[in-house]
Enzyme design. Structure first.
Site, PDB file in Angstrom:
ATOM      1  N   GLU A  76       0.826  -1.203   0.000  1.00  0.00           N
ATOM      2  CA  GLU A  76       0.000   0.000   0.000  1.00  0.00           C
ATOM      3  C   GLU A  76       0.868   1.264   0.000  1.00  0.00           C
ATOM      4  O   GLU A  76       1.815   1.371   0.789  1.00  0.00           O
ATOM      5  CB  GLU A  76      -0.928  -0.033   1.224  1.00  0.00           C
ATOM      6  N   THR A  83      -6.174   2.357  -5.021  1.00  0.00           N
ATOM      7  CA  THR A  83      -5.965   0.914  -4.891  1.00  0.00           C
ATOM      8  C   THR A  83      -6.792   0.148  -5.921  1.00  0.00           C
ATOM      9  O   THR A  83      -6.312  -0.803  -6.546  1.00  0.00           O
ATOM     10  CB  THR A  83      -6.367   0.438  -3.485  1.00  0.00           C
ATOM     11  N   HIS A 143      -0.916   3.447   4.840  1.00  0.00           N
ATOM     12  CA  HIS A 143      -1.907   4.225   4.082  1.00  0.00           C
ATOM     13  C   HIS A 143      -2.038   5.583   4.748  1.00  0.00           C
ATOM     14  O   HIS A 143      -1.953   5.686   5.973  1.00  0.00           O
ATOM     15  CB  HIS A 143      -3.256   3.483   4.118  1.00  0.00           C
ATOM     16  N   ASP A 180       1.154   0.112  -5.090  1.00  0.00           N
ATOM     17  CA  ASP A 180      -0.085   0.399  -5.826  1.00  0.00           C
ATOM     18  C   ASP A 180      -0.135   1.811  -6.399  1.00  0.00           C
ATOM     19  O   ASP A 180      -0.595   2.013  -7.517  1.00  0.00           O
ATOM     20  CB  ASP A 180      -1.334   0.080  -4.991  1.00  0.00           C
ATOM     21  N   HIS A 181       0.331   2.804  -5.635  1.00  0.00           N
ATOM     22  CA  HIS A 181       0.272   4.197  -6.107  1.00  0.00           C
ATOM     23  C   HIS A 181       1.125   5.048  -5.193  1.00  0.00           C
ATOM     24  O   HIS A 181       1.639   4.552  -4.193  1.00  0.00           O
ATOM     25  CB  HIS A 181      -1.172   4.711  -6.132  1.00  0.00           C
TER      26      HIS A 181
HETATM   27  C1  GP9 Z   1      -9.240   0.242   1.320  1.00  0.00           C
HETATM   28  C2  GP9 Z   1      -7.863   0.291   0.798  1.00  0.00           C
HETATM   29  C3  GP9 Z   1      -7.380   1.670   0.541  1.00  0.00           C
HETATM   30  O1  GP9 Z   1      -9.850  -0.985   1.255  1.00  0.00           O
HETATM   31  O2  GP9 Z   1      -7.675  -0.585  -0.235  1.00  0.00           O
HETATM   32  O3  GP9 Z   1      -7.682   2.135  -0.683  1.00  0.00           O
HETATM   33  P1  GP9 Z   1      -7.022   3.454  -1.307  1.00  0.00           P
HETATM   34  O4  GP9 Z   1      -7.469   4.617  -0.471  1.00  0.00           O
HETATM   35  O5  GP9 Z   1      -5.544   3.303  -1.270  1.00  0.00           O
HETATM   36  O6  GP9 Z   1      -7.540   3.493  -2.680  1.00  0.00           O
HETATM   37 MN    MN Z   2      -3.949   2.142  -1.992  1.00  0.00          MN
END
Ligand code: GP9
Ligand code: MN
Length: 662
Positions: free
Chosen positions: A253, A299, A415, A474-475
């Protein structure tokens, strides 16, 4: 006085009050809305008011006693809507959306048990209507046959709209871009209420279905020609080397590549991940010029891209707005071609990003969402489950899967806003004074430690050596808004060019029996992951519509589009339409570069066409292909017990604990 009490306007306000209270009562008693702070608490209470004022307010335009009848009719319709959601929620843990109404299979599974979902005490939810009818019978004699002066209903509507704007403003302050990013149905209901959710859902669906209706089977040919032309043949030395091997895909993440080998206070931030990259014995290959290609879907975009090799949409999340499209995703292909079982693991609840709908279209067999994990208070922070218990509890779930499996584990603790309980932080924060940047390193360290534990557990479970293991970011985690702090940490100015370069995320892979290649500088992006994996297990990517190319192939394409039309190549980058050389200096584009730029835009446009027109419904990759049937899948653990062993697949769908899906 009596006249005031029995007037039409008083009747209206009683109706508003009753509907408001009933809605709130239902929110609190029936839905699990995961209220996190005082603001959300307040909005949950406040949100039915504006809907009640506006919808019931329209009734006041009617003449004479009919105004009362209209109030009762509208009230009854709104009550039916909320009660239908109550019943639906009791079974599905989710709200009714237009697609769920039209997917008869969905309702089929509900149909048999609908009676069991209705409870005697529900009668309380009809009480307000009974009261209204009684009041109407009682007072209507005294009502004039005239229309109320128009000023009053107009004023009511204006007050209702002001209340709504106030509500939306506070909601957006707590959850920026709530409507644009289309996070989660739960969020819209929590912040704006069930009635506004129904409208929001209808608008979204009308928008997408009109584009879908206009598309026809010819449209796919253009996309097919483009992707087949871009396709790169597999590297013969690697094609099929991982055939039949378990695949463990780990989503890091918000993890950006600048963290790799980065030192803070003289300490490595992610010593474990670094060791995978720096130690050739570990047999990992690290792509250090790999870019994320996500937009607002964050995500969800990363998941869409890596499992489908198509782009997310320029706005919102395709997981939500195109959640019922036909897909030909990696889990379904692996299953159909080589008998893989696919499973996703994530410490958040299933409806976030509409995962519980779109995963069905991807053919994901099992979704171990938060309902399978121990979500006790000490295990949860921020969005959901802490990464250490997440990985730990995932081991028996992994072991329960039929092999070969394709397992996708998505971490969460690293996150925004990057908080980790003090006792779990093993690295001091950075000292830029920008809070989320400073703690970004602490959650990265925590993730790194969680990963090390997980790798040890995998080894102990005998799942490490013979599995394909891959890690990807992911980003971005640190947005442009934090440039000042980042400049301090990286010791250089963050220009728009530099910001684009910072969109690197790691891609790290180990393939059993293949020697690690160390750090590879090939330019690549998330769209390349799916064709790479297909070729490793020995499935030719050529049949499928994909915008990426195999990373190990000689013909791999090194032009990496971002979702906003910018792109990166080994020789130069385009950022906000400006061309830069690798020193970050502006350059005049050559003819060739301008052509490439058009090509990038065309690729993105074709991907949008594919999603907006739901074009894969017109495409069959080969004669072996069977379209995925979403009604065969069901997710979420309703047992109340965190994780349970597999159940017999013969149990009919509507009676199954929704864990085994096929
Ligand atoms: C929530 C998690 C976060 O289920 O996958 O998502 P994001 O905010 O990174 O898109
Ligand atoms: Mn994410």
């Amino acid at each position: 006085m009596k006249k005031i009490l029995t007037s039409k306007m008083s009747f209206f306000f009683v109706a508003v009050l009753l509907l408001w209270l009933k809605s709130y009562l239902i929110y609190v008693n029936e839905f699990n809305l995961d209220i996190k702070n005082g603001m959300q608490e307040f909005l949950l209470f406040f949100n039915p008011l504006s809907s009640a004022l506006v919808f019931l307010g329209f009734a006041l335009f009617a003449k004479g006693k009919r105004a009362g009848i209209w109030i009762i009719i509208i009230d009854a319709l709104m009550s039916i809507l909320i009660y239908a959601n109550v019943v639906f929620y009791r079974f599905n843990n989710d709200y009714i959306t237009l697609p769920t109404l039209t997917q008869t299979d969905n309702f089929g599974s509900l149909g048999g048990s609908i009676a069991s979902l209705i409870q005697g005490t529900d009668i309380i939810y009809a009480l307000d209507i009974v009261i209204l009818i009684a009041l109407f019978m009682w007072f209507k004699k005294g009502w004039s046959t005239e229309r109320i002066s128009r000023r009053k209903p107009i004023l009511v509507l204006i007050i209702g709209l002001i209340a709504f704007s106030f509500n939306l403003g506070l909601a957006e302050a707590d959850r920026p871009e709530l409507l644009k990013r289309t996070f989660d149905r739960n969020y819209i209901v929590k912040y704006l209420g069930i009635y506004n959710f129904a409208i929001y859902d209808a608008v979204q669906n009308i928008k997408s279905s009109s584009q879908r209706v206009l598309a026809d089977s010819d449209d796919i040919t253009e996309v097919e020609n483009y992707t087949k032309n871009k396709y790169a043949e597999p590297n013969p030395e690697l094609f099929g080397v991982a055939k039949g091997k378990n695949i463990i895909k780990i989503h890091l993440e918000s993890f950006q590549s600048f963290l790799i080998n980065y030192e803070l206070h003289g300490e490595e931030v992610t010593p474990f991940i670094n060791s995978l990259i720096n130690d050739p014995e570990q047999d990992f290959t690290y792509f250090d010029n790999f870019f994320h290609q996500t937009e607002q879907g964050k995500t969800a975009d990363a998941e869409l891209i890596t499992d489908n090799s198509i782009y997310g949409l320029p706005q919102g999340s395709a997981f939500v707005t195109r959640g019922t499209n036909t897909y030909q995703a990696l889990p379904a292909i692996l299953h159909q071609q080589q008998g893989y079982t696919s499973a996703n693991f994530h410490g958040d609840y299933k409806s976030f990003w509409n995962r519980d709908e779109v995963y069905k279209q991807f053919g994901i067999d099992v979704y171990f969402d938060a309902s399978y994990y121990n979500m006790s208070e000490e295990n949860v922070i921020n969005y959901g489950l802490l990464d250490k218990p997440f990985f730990e509890e995932s081991i028996p779930m992994l072991e329960s899967l039929d092999e070969p499996f394709y397992a996708h584990l998505m971490t969460l603790t690293h996150h925004h806003p990057y908080v980790v309980p003090e006792e779990l932080a093993t690295l001091a924060p950075a000292e830029t004074g920008d809070k989320s940047v400073d703690t970004y390193f602490q959650t990265a360290r925590y993730l790194d430690e969680a990963l090390e534990m997980f790798f040890n557990d995998l080894k102990e479970a005998g799942l490490y050596d013979d599995s394909v293991i891959l890690l990807y970011g992911d980003h971005y985690g640190i947005s442009k808004n934090h440039n000042r702090a980042m400049e301090e940490l990286l010791g250089e100015e963050i220009t728009p060019y530099k910001n684009a370069q910072l969109q690197r995320v790691p891609f790290i892979i180990k393939v059993p029996g293949v020697e690690g290649m160390g750090t590879v500088h090939e330019f690549s992006g998330q769209t390349d992951m799916m064709p790479t994996l297909l070729h490793l297990v020995g499935i030719d990517a050529q049949d499928y519509i994909q915008f990426g190319t195999d990373l190990f192939s000689e013909g791999h394409k090194e032009i990496i589009p971002f979702r906003n039309g910018d792109y990166i190549t080994p020789e130069y980058s385009v950022v906000s339409g400006t061309f830069y050389n690798n020193e970050g200096e502006e350059i005049e584009p050559t003819e060739e570069m301008l052509k490439t730029k058009d090509e990038v835009l065309r690729e993105l446009e074709l991907s949008d066409k594919l999603l907006n027109g739901d074009l894969l419904r017109f495409y069959s990759p080969n004669e072996d292909w069977t379209p995925v049937d979403p009604s065969e899948y069901r997710y979420g653990n309703e047992s109340g017990v965190p994780f349970q062993v597999k159940q017999e697949p013969e149990i009919p769908l509507d009676q199954r604990q929704p864990y085994i899906t096929k």
